[in-house]
Scaffold this active site. Structure first.
Site, short mmCIF file in Angstrom:
data_model
loop_
_atom_site.label_atom_id
_atom_site.label_comp_id
_atom_site.label_asym_id
_atom_site.label_seq_id
_atom_site.Cartn_x
_atom_site.Cartn_y
_atom_site.Cartn_z
N CYS A 171 21.52 -47.08 -13.89
CA CYS A 171 20.50 -47.48 -12.91
C CYS A 171 19.39 -48.31 -13.54
O CYS A 171 18.60 -48.94 -12.83
CB CYS A 171 19.90 -46.25 -12.23
SG CYS A 171 21.10 -45.31 -11.25
N GLY A 197 34.51 -42.51 -12.34
CA GLY A 197 33.50 -43.39 -11.79
C GLY A 197 34.00 -44.32 -10.71
O GLY A 197 34.95 -44.02 -9.98
N ARG A 209 27.84 -53.40 -13.76
CA ARG A 209 28.18 -51.98 -13.74
C ARG A 209 27.99 -51.33 -15.11
O ARG A 209 27.60 -50.18 -15.21
CB ARG A 209 29.63 -51.80 -13.28
CG ARG A 209 30.07 -50.36 -13.05
CD ARG A 209 29.39 -49.76 -11.84
NE ARG A 209 29.83 -48.40 -11.60
CZ ARG A 209 29.31 -47.60 -10.67
NH1 ARG A 209 28.34 -48.05 -9.90
NH2 ARG A 209 29.76 -46.37 -10.51
N GLU A 232 23.23 -61.80 2.32
CA GLU A 232 23.73 -60.55 2.90
C GLU A 232 24.49 -60.85 4.19
O GLU A 232 23.95 -61.50 5.09
CB GLU A 232 22.58 -59.59 3.16
CG GLU A 232 22.92 -58.36 3.97
CD GLU A 232 24.04 -57.52 3.35
OE1 GLU A 232 25.01 -57.24 4.07
OE2 GLU A 232 23.94 -57.18 2.15
N THR A 239 40.09 -30.10 -7.55
CA THR A 239 41.00 -30.86 -6.70
C THR A 239 42.10 -29.94 -6.15
O THR A 239 42.07 -28.73 -6.37
CB THR A 239 41.65 -32.01 -7.48
OG1 THR A 239 42.58 -31.47 -8.44
CG2 THR A 239 40.60 -32.85 -8.20
N TYR A 246 39.60 -31.04 -12.07
CA TYR A 246 38.36 -31.20 -11.32
C TYR A 246 37.99 -32.69 -11.27
O TYR A 246 38.45 -33.49 -12.08
CB TYR A 246 37.22 -30.42 -12.00
CG TYR A 246 37.42 -28.91 -11.98
CD1 TYR A 246 36.62 -28.09 -11.20
CD2 TYR A 246 38.41 -28.30 -12.77
CE1 TYR A 246 36.79 -26.72 -11.19
CE2 TYR A 246 38.60 -26.93 -12.76
CZ TYR A 246 37.78 -26.14 -11.96
OH TYR A 246 37.97 -24.78 -11.94
N ALA A 247 37.15 -33.04 -10.32
CA ALA A 247 36.66 -34.42 -10.22
C ALA A 247 35.16 -34.40 -9.93
O ALA A 247 34.69 -33.62 -9.10
CB ALA A 247 37.40 -35.19 -9.13
N GLY A 251 31.23 -36.88 -10.02
CA GLY A 251 30.59 -38.18 -10.07
C GLY A 251 31.09 -39.14 -9.02
O GLY A 251 31.50 -38.75 -7.92
N TYR A 279 -3.73 -30.98 -1.19
CA TYR A 279 -4.68 -32.02 -0.79
C TYR A 279 -5.82 -32.13 -1.79
O TYR A 279 -6.46 -31.15 -2.16
CB TYR A 279 -5.27 -31.73 0.59
CG TYR A 279 -6.52 -32.53 0.89
CD1 TYR A 279 -6.47 -33.93 0.89
CD2 TYR A 279 -7.74 -31.91 1.13
CE1 TYR A 279 -7.63 -34.68 1.13
CE2 TYR A 279 -8.90 -32.66 1.38
CZ TYR A 279 -8.83 -34.04 1.38
OH TYR A 279 -9.95 -34.78 1.62
#
Length: 545
Positions: free
Chosen positions: A42, A113, A133, A179, A271, A277-278, A280, A424
């Site tokens: 990110c 991914g 990416r 876009e 799964t 397992y999976a 992300g 506040y």
């Protein structure tokens, strides 16, 4: 116990680390075809923009760190080719030598991914047309920008595309965002998306919506982008049209995909094949509101699912109930965030929807530096449950969107928002927080004390309504809704006799307060067909007079 993980960015390395904390004697191996691991995907746009100066700041850890600190073997440059569930092994190839090797496992995690979607556009493989990416993608883009790029075209108006566009603009590049949809920020409602769109145009970015890229042209490297409406000069282009889950390995191994075309998992992240397992971006999730399967490829979700799978592989009992799709983006000084269902999604799911749009200060108005934010709530009329929220503004947005995400997770109604006991102090907040005020407006609407109309609905049906602007004359002269009439609030009682009773009247002010008071006055005078413009003219993103 032998644990094997395919993928070494957020979810894969999070799972590996959690397994080690749960099982000190485990044999843990992580395979990745990439040369970089555990990197901050990110943060890539900010590396391109030189906000992040050093490449090493993006790469959180390296294989040597994992081996030395946690005794985890992370093998870079190894591509997984085939999963054999019957033998409990994975065939992989060393991309440097071509050597193939079988990796046995007792339990396997797929953290494969997602990959950028590359559309079949003429010239898409020409030089200087990029996707973003991996860190190496950012390296190539940054190197080109450093050489003196003048014109850049970003294809796609989602988060990554807009963040790249912002960072290129800050480096002096002329940026055009293209876009195909009507507005940027897919998933946001029109009022919010257009507010950001207008802001980015003010910042000098060229935003083209409702337009499709048809070709990239150039001799070796891109020089022009041809769209459905024009031809643009272009020294570099970035494709940011979304990503697709990497599921080939799973499908070939007999692992089921869900309706989203991502890997189907249960709440333990397992799964349909035992001990696989999976996590992300390759795995689908559940929407906490609708209970439907969804796919939200988010770094936050990747970290959570990786951690939960790590616990469960080591015989833990944690479950992942689902997501709301909570997201946030900051572009220049404007931030937009959303959580839960948008208005369109709520209606598609059969809810009888009520919305509010409420501007508010982010802290006491007498404190220097306060900024405005606008909150949109989506509420189910029947249950009064809050289904979603969106917030935009130059003020603090992350705090109120997280409040809404928490409230929605626990099934809050609009009435519950009104009773929240929030912190506040004048330098950081208001006595009546924006979330509470938005909740109060929603309750007033639900209880029939107020009728409102959204900016989008008013704009699309402008000729149907008699629009009365109750601001002062100087305010009205600066900006007004086309076709509206100006009756300053102080003159409303005297001039009410001239208002038509056979047309629906929409009352407008700056943010909604004066319009609401005018609404109460006209209601007491017997007017029935009256509404206020939600959010006032400050939240009206369409053309004004």
């Amino acid at each position: 116990m032998r644990y094997l993980i395919i993928g070494a960015v957020a979810a894969g390395t999070k799972a590996a680390s959690k397994i080690r904390r749960e099982d000190g004697a485990a044999e843990i191996t992580v395979l990745t075809s990439d040369s970089d691991i555990s990197y901050a995907g990110c943060g890539l746009p900010y590396y391109i923009g030189d906000v992040i100066k050093e490449r090493g700041e993006l790469v959180v850890r390296n294989p040597e760190d994992f081996k030395m600190e946690q005794d985890i073997d992370v093998l870079t440059g190894w591509e997984a080719l085939k999963i054999s569930p019957d033998k409990k092994s994975v065939l992989a190839r060393d991309l440097n030598t071509g050597t193939e090797k079988e990796f046995p496992y007792d339990k396997l995690i797929l953290a494969t991914g997602a990959s950028p979607f590359i559309p079949p556009i003429d010239g898409v493989n020409i030089g200087n047309v990029f996707t973003l990416r991996r860190v190496v993608d950012a390296d190539r883009i940054k190197q080109l920008v450093n050489s003196g790029v003048k014109n850049a075209v970003i294809v796609g108006g989602g988060f990554i595309g807009l963040e790249v566009g912002e960072n290129l603009a800050k480096r002096g590049v002329n940026v055009t965002i293209i876009e195909m949809m009507e507005t940027i920020l897919p998933g946001f409602d029109k009022e919010i998306a257009m507010a950001m769109q207008n802001y980015l145009k003010e910042k000098g970015m060229n935003i083209l919506t409702g337009e499709a890229v048809q070709a990239f042209k150039g001799d070796g490297t891109v020089k022009e982008v041809v769209t459905s409406k024009r031809t643009l000069p272009c020294d570099m282009a970035v494709l940011s049209i979304g990503v697709r889950p990497n599921t080939r390995l799973a499908v070939e191994a007999g692992i089921e995909l869900g309706p989203t075309k991502a890997i189907a998992v249960d709440e333990n992240m397992e799964t349909n094949i035992k001990d696989i397992y999976a996590v992300g971006d390759c795995a689908e999730n559940v929407n906490l509101i609708t209970g439907q399967k969804v796919w939200y490829p988010m770094g936050s979700t990747a970290n959570k699912t990786g951690r939960i799978a790590g616990i469960n592989l080591a015989d833990g009992k944690w479950s992942f109930k689902g997501v709301l799709g909570t997201t946030i983006v900051k572009l220049f000084d404007m931030t937009a965030a959303k959580t839960g269902l948008n208005e369109t999604g709520a209606k598609k799911n059969g809810y009888d929807v009520l919305t509010v749009l409420v501007p508010s200060e982010d802290r006491a108005h007498y404190i220097p530096g306060y900024r405005m934010i606008t909150t949109k709530l989506i509420v189910d009329k029947n249950s009064r449950r809050v289904l979603g929220g969106q917030i935009i503004g130059e003020g603090v947005v992350d705090k109120p969107i997280d409040i809404l995400a928490t409230a929605i997770t626990f099934g809050a109604r609009a009435d519950d928002l009104v009773n929240l006991d929030l912190a506040y102090a004048p330098p950081v907040s208001t006595a009546m927080a924006s979330t509470i005020v938005a909740g109060e407006v929603a309750v007033n609407k639900l209880d029939g004390k107020l009728r409102g109309i959204s900016p989008t609905e008013l704009h699309e049906n402008l000729g149907r309504y008699y629009v009365v602007d109750v601001r002062s004359e100087p305010e009205y002269i600066i900006s007004s809704i086309p076709g509206s009439v100006n009756i300053p609030f102080g003159q409303l009682k005297r001039q009410a006799v001239n208002l038509p009773r056979d047309k629906e009247i929409v009352l407008v002010c700056k943010i909604g307060k004066r319009a609401y008071m005018a609404y109460r006055i006209l209601s007491q005078m017997g007017f029935e067909n009256i509404m206020i413009l939600d959010g006032g003219i400050s939240s009206y993103p369409f053309e004004t007079a």
